[in-house]
Design a protein around this motif. Sequence first.
Motif, short mmCIF file in Angstrom:
data_model
loop_
_atom_site.label_atom_id
_atom_site.label_comp_id
_atom_site.label_asym_id
_atom_site.label_seq_id
_atom_site.Cartn_x
_atom_site.Cartn_y
_atom_site.Cartn_z
N ASN A 1 0.87 -1.17 0.00
CA ASN A 1 0.00 0.00 0.00
C ASN A 1 0.91 1.23 0.00
OD1 ASN A 1 -1.84 2.02 0.35
ND2 ASN A 1 -2.76 1.22 2.23
N LEU A 2 0.92 1.96 -1.10
CA LEU A 2 1.82 3.11 -1.23
C LEU A 2 1.27 4.37 -0.59
CD1 LEU A 2 2.94 2.61 -4.95
CD2 LEU A 2 4.01 1.74 -2.86
N ASP A 3 0.03 4.33 -0.16
CA ASP A 3 -0.62 5.48 0.47
C ASP A 3 -0.45 5.38 1.98
OD1 ASP A 3 -2.30 7.44 1.50
OD2 ASP A 3 -3.85 7.12 -0.01
N GLY A 4 0.46 6.18 2.53
CA GLY A 4 0.76 6.10 3.95
C GLY A 4 -0.38 6.46 4.86
N ARG A 5 -1.42 7.11 4.33
CA ARG A 5 -2.57 7.47 5.16
C ARG A 5 -3.32 6.25 5.64
NH1 ARG A 5 -5.65 11.35 1.09
NH2 ARG A 5 -5.21 9.49 -0.17
N THR A 6 -3.31 5.22 4.82
CA THR A 6 -4.06 4.00 5.17
C THR A 6 -3.15 2.80 5.31
OG1 THR A 6 -4.47 3.62 2.80
CG2 THR A 6 -6.17 4.82 4.04
N LYS A 7 -1.88 2.99 5.15
CA LYS A 7 -0.94 1.87 5.24
C LYS A 7 -0.82 1.37 6.67
CE LYS A 7 3.69 0.41 3.86
NZ LYS A 7 3.15 -0.65 2.98
N ASP A 8 -0.72 0.07 6.82
CA ASP A 8 -0.41 -0.53 8.11
C ASP A 8 1.07 -0.32 8.37
OD1 ASP A 8 0.16 -2.16 10.28
OD2 ASP A 8 -1.08 -3.83 9.57
N VAL A 9 1.40 0.52 9.36
CA VAL A 9 2.81 0.87 9.58
C VAL A 9 3.63 -0.31 10.07
CG1 VAL A 9 2.40 3.33 9.94
CG2 VAL A 9 2.30 1.75 11.90
N THR A 10 2.98 -1.40 10.44
CA THR A 10 3.76 -2.59 10.80
C THR A 10 4.31 -3.31 9.57
OG1 THR A 10 1.85 -4.10 10.81
CG2 THR A 10 2.32 -2.90 12.85
N ASP A 11 3.87 -2.92 8.38
CA ASP A 11 4.32 -3.59 7.15
C ASP A 11 5.84 -3.58 7.03
OD1 ASP A 11 1.75 -4.21 6.37
OD2 ASP A 11 1.64 -2.70 4.78
N ILE A 12 6.44 -2.42 7.27
CA ILE A 12 7.89 -2.30 7.09
C ILE A 12 8.62 -3.19 8.09
CG2 ILE A 12 9.87 -0.75 7.09
CD1 ILE A 12 8.07 -0.21 4.76
N GLU A 13 8.20 -3.13 9.35
CA GLU A 13 8.88 -3.94 10.37
C GLU A 13 8.70 -5.43 10.13
OE1 GLU A 13 11.01 -2.76 12.60
OE2 GLU A 13 10.64 -0.81 11.66
N THR A 14 7.52 -5.81 9.65
CA THR A 14 7.28 -7.22 9.33
C THR A 14 8.19 -7.67 8.19
OG1 THR A 14 4.97 -7.06 10.04
CG2 THR A 14 5.55 -8.88 8.55
N ALA A 15 8.28 -6.84 7.15
CA ALA A 15 9.11 -7.18 6.00
C ALA A 15 10.58 -7.20 6.38
CB ALA A 15 8.86 -6.18 4.88
N ARG A 16 11.01 -6.23 7.15
CA ARG A 16 12.41 -6.16 7.55
C ARG A 16 12.79 -7.38 8.41
NH1 ARG A 16 16.83 -2.72 9.24
NH2 ARG A 16 17.47 -3.39 11.31
N ALA A 17 11.89 -7.78 9.31
CA ALA A 17 12.16 -8.94 10.16
C ALA A 17 12.40 -10.18 9.30
CB ALA A 17 11.01 -9.17 11.12
N ALA A 18 11.65 -10.32 8.21
CA ALA A 18 11.84 -11.47 7.32
C ALA A 18 13.20 -11.41 6.63
CB ALA A 18 10.72 -11.50 6.29
N VAL A 19 13.64 -10.20 6.27
CA VAL A 19 14.95 -10.06 5.63
C VAL A 19 16.06 -10.41 6.61
CG1 VAL A 19 16.55 -8.39 4.60
CG2 VAL A 19 14.13 -8.35 3.95
N VAL A 20 15.96 -9.89 7.83
CA VAL A 20 16.98 -10.18 8.84
C VAL A 20 17.00 -11.67 9.16
CG1 VAL A 20 17.68 -9.76 11.23
CG2 VAL A 20 16.91 -7.86 9.79
N LYS A 21 15.83 -12.28 9.22
CA LYS A 21 15.78 -13.72 9.47
C LYS A 21 16.50 -14.49 8.37
CE LYS A 21 12.54 -17.56 10.20
NZ LYS A 21 11.10 -17.95 10.29
N GLY A 22 16.29 -14.06 7.12
CA GLY A 22 16.97 -14.71 6.02
C GLY A 22 18.48 -14.56 6.09
N LEU A 23 18.94 -13.44 6.61
CA LEU A 23 20.38 -13.21 6.73
C LEU A 23 21.03 -13.98 7.88
CD1 LEU A 23 20.49 -9.36 6.04
CD2 LEU A 23 21.57 -11.13 4.64
#
Length: 622
Positions: free
Chosen positions: A598-620
């Motif tokens: 969701n590119l619209d920050g007004r309605t975006k779930d702000v946990t999206d970034i942290e969720t995605a980043r956690a998956a990247v760190v887990k992969g590393l």
Amino acid sequence: MARTSAAVAGFVAGVVVAASTTAIAVTGTNTVTDTGSKATTTWLTAKVADAMGTGDTITWVPTGSFADSAEERVPRYPMTAIRGKDTKELALTAVRNEQVSAQLAIASGQDLDNVKAVAGDLTGPGGAKLSGDDTQVRFVKYVPVQRSKSEVDWSATIDQVSSGKEVSGDRNPDVVGDPLEERSSVDVPAYAAQPLWFTFHIPERARPGTYRGTVKVDADGRTQARYPLTIEVAATSAPDPDDYGFFLDVWAQPETIAQAHGVKLWSDKHWKLIGAYSRDLASRGQKVVNTTIVDNPWHHQWSLGTRESQTATPYSSMVGWTWDGKTFSFDFARWDKYVRTARRAGLGPDIGAFSMLAFQDKEHLTYTDSRTGRTVYENVDLGGDRWREAWGAFLPAFEKHLKAKGWLEDTWLSFDERPISTMTVVKDFVHEIAPAFDDRISVAGSISTEGVASNLSVDWGGIDAMTKEKVAERRAAGKITTFYVYGSPAHPNTLSYSPAVESRMLPWISAQRNLDGFLRWSYNSWTRDPFDQPVHIFTQGDEYLVYPGKDGPMSSIRWEQLKEGIEDYELIAELRKKEGGVADSDALSEALATATRNLDGRTKDVTDIETARAAVVKGLTS
């Protein structure tokens, strides 16, 4: 960047802005205040008191979670029930050699004096420590919201950009929190929120594991809140900024640095300040030293027939042009010094040279006539005899000078939003006169120039046409491909009242689309006082990402979030190396989709970034 003439008609005559209409309409008497530093009306204080749910002093964690608290702007005057008041513990995750931002907020029904926050040492595995001295605490400062007339025609309006949560007040003025002020404490008026911005710097040698400590918030000489804090440091690292693969190209303006700091242009004090701002850019991995080779490359032919700079303070040429009646000659001394100063600060290695083409104006030359000592402004025809004479003299002289300096392979002839018809004229001329620059042409603009530009930053309107396959082909040929935003689109963007999560998301968009990085105009094209009159012509924040501080730049929420998004990009790049495949793994693909879904920050779930980043760190780390 994509400034149409009709969009900004009238600004050259000094027409500026009107108050935002984003806030709820107000009836009754409103008293004018400074930039939102005092609650003003009975109506306003009643709304804030209702949102607080109490007249007592409260602290809270915006978004309710410390981990994503920095991805939301805190309104100066909250109008809806404050969440995060019940959050009792603070938790962050990090990797080594990166920064992590978070924020707390405080408000009271009474004036608060000497508000500050302290983050002590954190103790980790085997007694290892994260020093409290590595944690920076700054105060979100509020600036008035102004509406630019350009919004009416082509750029995003306040109403399209802001959710209404970011902008608050009584319309006299409305304010938004953006600058990050460095000071020991701040006084907070009754019924005004004050965010406290934390930046945790994780050392490269930090031992992986869980670190525990305490954060406390003080006011009026007493501790108002105390939070236990944990930081989980993963067993992987972000690279140093000078090793970032992310191609960041943010256009800085030296003239406004002198103006904002009250020093003489090109004086010793000015050069010292240029170094300070360059170091700030380098801390984000800025890859380009952008220079001017002509006077006012962003001169503009406005619809009213006037010809003015699109910036409040015009750019000046770093190259001296002289005409003696027979030949042109060039003085590169200032240009050289600017490049050396920026490179010593860590910028580069690329050098951008603006510009052989005028920006939305007739082609022209500016030079000193050595016979009279006068500055001459001469209109010329693109590709005409006089244009060819001038640039036919400049390009070989520039090439010779760059070879002598050892800078030729690093230097780009740079262009801003010039159509393919004019770029083709330039491309053919360059090949004829100075073919050493054939593959050193940089364009920010339409994808139609893709065949001309070895370094292309495509505008948002063309980003979908820049497919992953096309980017891969360009990369294999040694070409650079990025994207940019300006006063448009409404989302995602880095405007003063853009939802903060959008700045963090921009590098994820680059990663998801397999692009090399991001470009933004401008870093610091300020008005005379961006804290009081933040708009010159374009949508607020389009003209700058930082503010003038005491001895250098004052950061902003947008600038910090962009930095942390770039760190995310670097971790993604490391994971791609580890996976070693042509295509991304399912887990990484899902992470990229989550971060950008969701590119619209007004309605975006702000946990999206942290969720995605956690998956990247887990992969590393797995």
